[in-house]
Design a protein around this motif. Structure first.
Motif, PDB file in Angstrom:
ATOM      1  N   ARG A  49       0.829  -1.207   0.000  1.00 55.17           N
ATOM      2  CA  ARG A  49       0.000   0.000   0.000  1.00 55.17           C
ATOM      3  C   ARG A  49       0.863   1.257   0.000  1.00 55.17           C
ATOM      4  NH1 ARG A  49      -3.857  -2.727  -1.497  1.00 55.17           N
ATOM      5  NH2 ARG A  49      -5.041  -3.994  -0.068  1.00 55.17           N
ATOM      6  N   ARG A  51       1.992   4.925   1.281  1.00 57.83           N
ATOM      7  CA  ARG A  51       1.981   5.549   2.614  1.00 57.83           C
ATOM      8  C   ARG A  51       1.971   7.061   2.455  1.00 57.83           C
ATOM      9  NH1 ARG A  51       6.586   3.604   6.387  1.00 57.83           N
ATOM     10  NH2 ARG A  51       5.318   4.669   7.932  1.00 57.83           N
ATOM     11  N   ARG A  52       1.036   7.706   3.107  1.00 56.22           N
ATOM     12  CA  ARG A  52       0.945   9.164   3.068  1.00 56.22           C
ATOM     13  C   ARG A  52       1.903   9.775   4.091  1.00 56.22           C
ATOM     14  NH1 ARG A  52      -4.295  10.575   5.025  1.00 56.22           N
ATOM     15  NH2 ARG A  52      -4.000   8.706   6.265  1.00 56.22           N
ATOM     16  N   VAL A  74       3.278  11.126  -0.891  1.00 50.61           N
ATOM     17  CA  VAL A  74       2.949   9.701  -0.926  1.00 50.61           C
ATOM     18  C   VAL A  74       4.231   8.935  -1.236  1.00 50.61           C
ATOM     19  CG1 VAL A  74       1.639   7.875  -2.094  1.00 50.61           C
ATOM     20  CG2 VAL A  74       0.604  10.129  -1.756  1.00 50.61           C
ATOM     21  N   PHE A 116       5.172  10.343   8.632  1.00 52.91           N
ATOM     22  CA  PHE A 116       4.195   9.454   8.002  1.00 52.91           C
ATOM     23  C   PHE A 116       2.855   9.526   8.718  1.00 52.91           C
ATOM     24  CE2 PHE A 116       8.014   7.622   6.195  1.00 52.91           C
ATOM     25  CZ  PHE A 116       7.598   7.397   4.900  1.00 52.91           C
ATOM     26  N   LEU A 117       1.776   9.508   7.936  1.00 49.73           N
ATOM     27  CA  LEU A 117       0.419   9.538   8.460  1.00 49.73           C
ATOM     28  C   LEU A 117      -0.179   8.134   8.537  1.00 49.73           C
ATOM     29  CD1 LEU A 117      -0.835  12.611   6.397  1.00 49.73           C
ATOM     30  CD2 LEU A 117       0.125  12.589   8.715  1.00 49.73           C
ATOM     31  N   ASP A 118       0.409   7.193   7.812  1.00 50.76           N
ATOM     32  CA  ASP A 118      -0.056   5.813   7.797  1.00 50.76           C
ATOM     33  C   ASP A 118       0.941   4.946   8.551  1.00 50.76           C
ATOM     34  OD1 ASP A 118      -2.253   6.402   6.026  1.00 50.76           O
ATOM     35  OD2 ASP A 118      -0.782   6.508   4.410  1.00 50.76           O
ATOM     36  N   ALA A 119       0.456   3.944   9.234  1.00 54.49           N
ATOM     37  CA  ALA A 119       1.327   3.058  10.009  1.00 54.49           C
ATOM     38  C   ALA A 119       2.189   2.206   9.080  1.00 54.49           C
ATOM     39  CB  ALA A 119       0.479   2.152  10.896  1.00 54.49           C
ATOM     40  N   GLU A 122       1.163  -1.281   7.662  1.00 55.54           N
ATOM     41  CA  GLU A 122       0.240  -1.436   6.545  1.00 55.54           C
ATOM     42  C   GLU A 122       0.952  -1.948   5.302  1.00 55.54           C
ATOM     43  OE1 GLU A 122      -2.389   1.866   5.881  1.00 55.54           O
ATOM     44  OE2 GLU A 122      -2.447   2.302   8.004  1.00 55.54           O
TER      45      GLU A 122
END
Length: 197
Positions: A49, A51-52, A74, A116-119, A122
């Motif tokens: 995925r 990542r933001r 991203v 990073f905003l996403d873990a 993920e």
């Protein structure tokens, strides 16, 4: 052998598909692509995925961007990155070398950080089976990736004014390193450099 000339990369891809140990050779092909292009090969069946992230600036060294979250980004599954600047005159930039380029160009020696905003969990983990590639084979490919390659224009193995693309020579060096590890019946089907031109 076909009448259509092949590039060294086409030859390497064909070799990977004909090999008796296809998954291992395919992984080596992916590793070579990563080394040559600084990006990861992502296959359709992999659950990777994007990542933001934001670029968070604590010191405005240019006096233009301001402080705080100055850009959105991203990190793509293949390791490349996109950044979109915030503000009155927004712009976008794409980095083939991903986070390393973003931090080098926009980090201003720690004045700006990638947040990073996403873990991280993920993202999918390591590819299974890679650890099974023999160390001797990994070292052979590593030596081939780092060996001097002659310029197709002047023959020099050091920096030259020709600026010729040396990828074909690099892939030839990698093919030579892989040759002892490939099943003998597949070697005959690999065209030489002179056959490809």
């Amino acid at each position: 052998m076909t009448d259509t000339p092949q590039t060294a990369l086409d030859t390497l891809r064909g070799l990977a598909l004909r090999s008796a140990d296809g998954p291992t050779v395919q992984q080596l092909l992916d590793d070579v692509t990563t080394e040559l292009t600084d990006r990861t090969v992502v296959h359709r069946d992999q659950d990777r995925r994007p990542r933001r992230f934001v670029l968070r600036r604590s010191v405005d060294v240019s006096g233009i961007s301001g402080l705080g979250d100055v850009a959105d980004g991203v990190l793509w599954p293949d390791g490349t990155a996109s950044v979109r600047w915030r503000g009155e005159h927004p712009s976008s930039v794409f980095w083939d070398r991903g986070r390393a380029s973003v931090e080098l160009i926009h980090g201003h020696r720690g004045a700006t950080s990638v947040v990073f905003l996403d873990a991280a969990d993920e993202l999918a983990g390591p590819v299974p089976g890679v650890e099974a590639v023999p160390l001797a084979l990994r070292r052979a490919v590593d030596r081939a990736l780092n060996a001097p390659v002659a310029c197709s224009g002047c023959g020099r193995t050091i920096a030259c004014p020709c600026s010729s693309d040396r990828r074909e020579g690099r892939v030839d060096a990698i093919l030579a390193a892989l040759a002892p590890w490939i099943a003998p019946d597949n070697r005959a089907a690999i065209p030489s450099q002179t056959d490809r031109t």
